[in-house]
Design a protein around this motif. Structure first.
Motif, PDB file in Angstrom:
ATOM      1  N   LYS A   1      29.917  29.581  26.825  1.00 12.02           N
ATOM      2  CA  LYS A   1      30.402  30.960  26.810  1.00 12.02           C
ATOM      3  C   LYS A   1      30.295  31.589  25.430  1.00 12.02           C
ATOM      4  CE  LYS A   1      33.602  30.406  30.683  1.00 12.02           C
ATOM      5  NZ  LYS A   1      35.013  30.305  31.110  1.00 12.02           N
ATOM      6  N   LEU A   2      30.183  30.758  24.387  1.00  8.12           N
ATOM      7  CA  LEU A   2      30.060  31.273  23.031  1.00  8.12           C
ATOM      8  C   LEU A   2      28.679  31.848  22.760  1.00  8.12           C
ATOM      9  CD1 LEU A   2      31.932  28.462  21.063  1.00  8.12           C
ATOM     10  CD2 LEU A   2      32.812  30.703  21.734  1.00  8.12           C
ATOM     11  N   GLN A   3      27.706  31.492  23.599  1.00  6.07           N
ATOM     12  CA  GLN A   3      26.358  32.024  23.431  1.00  6.07           C
ATOM     13  C   GLN A   3      26.295  33.455  23.962  1.00  6.07           C
ATOM     14  OE1 GLN A   3      23.268  29.288  24.692  1.00  6.07           O
ATOM     15  NE2 GLN A   3      24.691  27.572  24.525  1.00  6.07           N
ATOM     16  N   ASP A   4      25.294  34.202  23.520  1.00  6.75           N
ATOM     17  CA  ASP A   4      25.184  35.611  23.896  1.00  6.75           C
ATOM     18  C   ASP A   4      24.858  35.804  25.365  1.00  6.75           C
ATOM     19  OD1 ASP A   4      25.726  36.378  21.310  1.00  6.75           O
ATOM     20  OD2 ASP A   4      23.615  36.476  20.740  1.00  6.75           O
ATOM     21  N   HIS A   5      24.131  34.885  25.945  1.00  8.12           N
ATOM     22  CA  HIS A   5      23.737  34.955  27.353  1.00  8.12           C
ATOM     23  C   HIS A   5      22.989  36.257  27.660  1.00  8.12           C
ATOM     24  CE1 HIS A   5      25.713  31.277  28.714  1.00  8.12           C
ATOM     25  NE2 HIS A   5      26.672  31.572  27.874  1.00  8.12           N
ATOM     26  N   GLU A   6      22.039  36.568  26.798  1.00  2.00           N
ATOM     27  CA  GLU A   6      21.175  37.716  27.033  1.00  2.00           C
ATOM     28  C   GLU A   6      19.817  37.230  27.516  1.00  2.00           C
ATOM     29  OE1 GLU A   6      20.937  39.960  23.473  1.00  2.00           O
ATOM     30  OE2 GLU A   6      23.031  40.633  23.557  1.00  2.00           O
ATOM     31  N   MET A   7      19.222  37.966  28.444  1.00  2.00           N
ATOM     32  CA  MET A   7      17.901  37.595  28.944  1.00  2.00           C
ATOM     33  C   MET A   7      16.853  37.830  27.870  1.00  2.00           C
ATOM     34  SD  MET A   7      17.180  38.443  32.892  1.00  2.00           S
ATOM     35  CE  MET A   7      18.122  37.692  34.219  1.00  2.00           C
ATOM     36  N   ILE A   8      15.963  36.862  27.730  1.00  2.00           N
ATOM     37  CA  ILE A   8      14.875  37.017  26.761  1.00  2.00           C
ATOM     38  C   ILE A   8      13.608  37.535  27.440  1.00  2.00           C
ATOM     39  CG2 ILE A   8      15.822  35.219  25.280  1.00  2.00           C
ATOM     40  CD1 ILE A   8      13.639  33.343  26.318  1.00  2.00           C
ATOM     41  N   TYR A   9      13.651  37.647  28.773  1.00  2.25           N
ATOM     42  CA  TYR A   9      12.527  38.197  29.538  1.00  2.25           C
ATOM     43  C   TYR A   9      13.005  39.373  30.379  1.00  2.25           C
ATOM     44  CZ  TYR A   9      10.341  33.675  28.448  1.00  2.25           C
ATOM     45  OH  TYR A   9       9.835  32.579  27.799  1.00  2.25           O
ATOM     46  N   ASP A  10      12.060  40.160  30.838  1.00  2.72           N
ATOM     47  CA  ASP A  10      12.347  41.200  31.832  1.00  2.72           C
ATOM     48  C   ASP A  10      12.219  40.522  33.189  1.00  2.72           C
ATOM     49  OD1 ASP A  10      12.530  43.340  33.520  1.00  2.72           O
ATOM     50  OD2 ASP A  10      10.719  44.357  32.803  1.00  2.72           O
ATOM     51  N   ALA A  11      13.305  39.928  33.640  1.00  5.92           N
ATOM     52  CA  ALA A  11      13.261  39.110  34.853  1.00  5.92           C
ATOM     53  C   ALA A  11      13.823  39.863  36.051  1.00  5.92           C
ATOM     54  CB  ALA A  11      14.039  37.819  34.646  1.00  5.92           C
ATOM     55  N   PHE A  12      13.122  39.744  37.152  1.00  5.83           N
ATOM     56  CA  PHE A  12      13.599  40.250  38.448  1.00  5.83           C
ATOM     57  C   PHE A  12      13.907  39.019  39.292  1.00  5.83           C
ATOM     58  CE2 PHE A  12      13.637  41.771  42.701  1.00  5.83           C
ATOM     59  CZ  PHE A  12      13.933  43.124  42.664  1.00  5.83           C
ATOM     60  N   ILE A  13      15.161  38.892  39.711  1.00  6.67           N
ATOM     61  CA  ILE A  13      15.583  37.715  40.463  1.00  6.67           C
ATOM     62  C   ILE A  13      15.820  38.102  41.912  1.00  6.67           C
ATOM     63  CG2 ILE A  13      17.244  35.825  40.610  1.00  6.67           C
ATOM     64  CD1 ILE A  13      17.882  36.383  37.629  1.00  6.67           C
ATOM     65  N   ALA A  14      14.902  37.675  42.767  1.00  7.35           N
ATOM     66  CA  ALA A  14      15.007  37.947  44.204  1.00  7.35           C
ATOM     67  C   ALA A  14      15.639  36.737  44.886  1.00  7.35           C
ATOM     68  CB  ALA A  14      13.628  38.224  44.796  1.00  7.35           C
ATOM     69  N   GLY A  15      16.705  36.974  45.623  1.00  5.58           N
ATOM     70  CA  GLY A  15      17.427  35.875  46.256  1.00  5.58           C
ATOM     71  C   GLY A  15      17.221  35.827  47.756  1.00  5.58           C
ATOM     72  N   CYS A  16      16.667  34.722  48.237  1.00  7.13           N
ATOM     73  CA  CYS A  16      16.460  34.529  49.676  1.00  7.13           C
ATOM     74  C   CYS A  16      17.775  34.115  50.330  1.00  7.13           C
ATOM     75  CB  CYS A  16      15.415  33.447  49.926  1.00  7.13           C
ATOM     76  SG  CYS A  16      13.803  33.767  49.181  1.00  7.13           S
ATOM     77  N   THR A  17      18.151  34.799  51.380  1.00  4.21           N
ATOM     78  CA  THR A  17      19.389  34.464  52.055  1.00  4.21           C
ATOM     79  C   THR A  17      19.246  34.673  53.557  1.00  4.21           C
ATOM     80  OG1 THR A  17      21.791  34.813  52.054  1.00  4.21           O
ATOM     81  CG2 THR A  17      20.405  36.772  51.859  1.00  4.21           C
ATOM     82  N   MET A  18      20.276  34.289  54.276  1.00  4.45           N
ATOM     83  CA  MET A  18      20.358  34.448  55.725  1.00  4.45           C
ATOM     84  C   MET A  18      21.780  34.105  56.129  1.00  4.45           C
ATOM     85  SD  MET A  18      18.246  31.002  56.808  1.00  4.45           S
ATOM     86  CE  MET A  18      16.917  31.451  55.678  1.00  4.45           C
TER      87      MET A  18
END
Length: 303
Positions: free
Chosen positions: A175-192
Motif C-alpha cells: 500500500k506504500l507504493q504509488d500503484h499507478e499504471m505505467i501503461y495505457d491499459a484497457f482491462i476487459a473482464g469476461c464474466t457470466m
C-alpha cells in the motif's frame, strides 16, 4: 505517451482464451499468457493450455518456456512481460493470469530482491505443512492471503517471511507504493452468471479427466517431477498428491479439483473487483461481446 496494453481478465473457465484470440486478430496483436502454470512444458491438460488449433495462427508468448522444476513468480512475469510489451513489434494482449501477476506488470509495482529470491530465514516454516502455513498466514496477513492459493507454498512462505523480517505485513508494504499504471491499459473482464460459470468449471474438469489428466500427472511423476516442484503446485495437479499416496480415489480428486477451481474463481472475481478498473462484459452474450469489442477497438485507435 504510455504504450497501450489490452488485458483479457476474468475467472477460470470464463472464455478469456477465445476472446483474446478474437481481439488479437482484429488488432493484429500477439498474446502474452499471464498464466502461472502454462509456462511449464508437459503440464498441458491440467492447465487447460491453449492448443495450436485454438490459437488460430495468433502468436502466443510465455507458454512452454520452463521445466516444472524451475521457479516462476510474479517478479519473473513482470520482467518478461514488460520486455515483450516495451520491445515487441506487436499490439500486446495479456490473457488470463493471476491478479498479482497482472498488477505487477501493469503498475509501478516494485519487488525487494531479498523478498523474492531468498529462502525463509526461519527453518520453522519449512517444517510446517501447507495447511499449517495457510492458517498462519490467515492470522498474520489475512488481506494478503486473499491474493494467494493455499497450496502455493513458496509464495505463502515468502509472505510470512516478509512479516518476520520486516515486522510489517506485505499487504501494508504494497500500500506504500504509488500503484499507478505505467501503461495505457484497457482491462476487459469476461464474466457470466455464477451458476453457469460453476457448471463450466465442472464440465472442464470432467473433460480434463477424459483427456487423460491422471495419465499426464503420472507421466510427470515418472519423469522425476514431484508435487513439491513449482510446476505442480497449481490446481489440477496438487490434488493428485493423496491419490498417488493411496489415500484418495480418482472421483475424490476430481471433486476436489472442481471445488478448488470454484473457490479460486470466486477469489479472482473479488480480487479483480477490488484491485483493478475492469470493464466487465457477459462473454456468453454476443451483443455484449460486440459492445466490448467496439469499445476496445475505439480505445486502441486513440492517440
Amino acid at each position: 505517451m504510455k504504450k497501450k496494453v489490452l488485458v483479457i481478465a476474468g475467472p477460470t473457465a470464463s472464455g478469456k482464451t477465445s476472446f483474446s484470440i478474437r481481439l488479437a486478430k482484429k488488432l493484429h496483436g500477439e498474446v502474452i499468457s499471464g498464466d502461472s502454470i502454462q509456462v511449464y512444458r508437459g503440464l498441458d491438460i491440467g492447465s487447460s493450455k491453449v492448443t495450436e488449433e485454438e490459437k488460430q495462427g495468433v502468436v502466443h508468448h510465455l507458454i512452454d518456456i520452463l521445466d516444472p522444476k524451475e521457479p516462476y513468480s510474479s517478479f519473473d512475469f513482470q520482467r518478461m512481460a514488460r520486455e515483450l510489451i516495451d520491445h515487441g513489434d506487436f499490439f500486446p494482449i495479456i490473457a488470463g493470469g493471476t491478479g498479482l501477476y497482472l498488477k505487477a506488470c501493469l503498475y509501478d509495482y516494485a519487488f525487494e530482491k531479498e523478498d523474492e529470491k531468498l529462502p525463509p530465514a526461519d527453518p520453522e516454516l519449512e517444517s510446517l505443512s501447507n495447511e499449517e502455513l495457510w492458517d498462519l498466514l490467515l492470522k498474520t496477513d489475512p488481506e494478503q492471503a486473499q491474493k494467494l492459493h493455499p497450496n502455493n507454498r513458496r509464495r505463502v512462505m515468502r509472505t510470512l517471511t516478509i512479516a518476520r523480517r520486516t515486522g510489517r505485513k506485505q499487504s501494508e508494504l504494497e500500500k506504500l507504493q504509488d500503484h499507478e499504471m505505467i501503461y495505457d491499459a484497457f482491462i476487459a473482464g469476461c464474466t457470466m452468471e455464477r451458476s453457469v460459470l460453476y457448471e463450466r468449471i465442472n464440465a472442464r474438469v470432467e473433460q480434463m479427466f477424459e483427456n487423460g489428466l491422471c495419465e499426464e500427472v503420472k507421466g510427470l511423476l515418472d519423469s522425476d517431477v514431484t508435487f513439491d516442484d513449482p510446476g505442480m503446485r497449481g490446481i489440477g495437479y496438487q490434488e493428485f498428491r493423496e491419490y498417488f499416496l493411496g489415500n484418495r480415489t480418482l472421483d475424490e480428486v476430481k471433486e476436489e479439483i472442481c471445488r478448488n477451481s470454484r473457490h479460486y474463481a470466486k477469489r479472482q472475481y473479488t480480487w479483480l473487483n477490488h484491485q483493478m478498473p475492469v470493464h466487465w462484459f457477459n462473454v456468453l452474450e454476443e451483443a455484449d461481446c460486440q459492445r466490448m469489442e467496439e469499445e476496445i477497438l475505439s480505445w486502441a485507435k486513440e492517440n
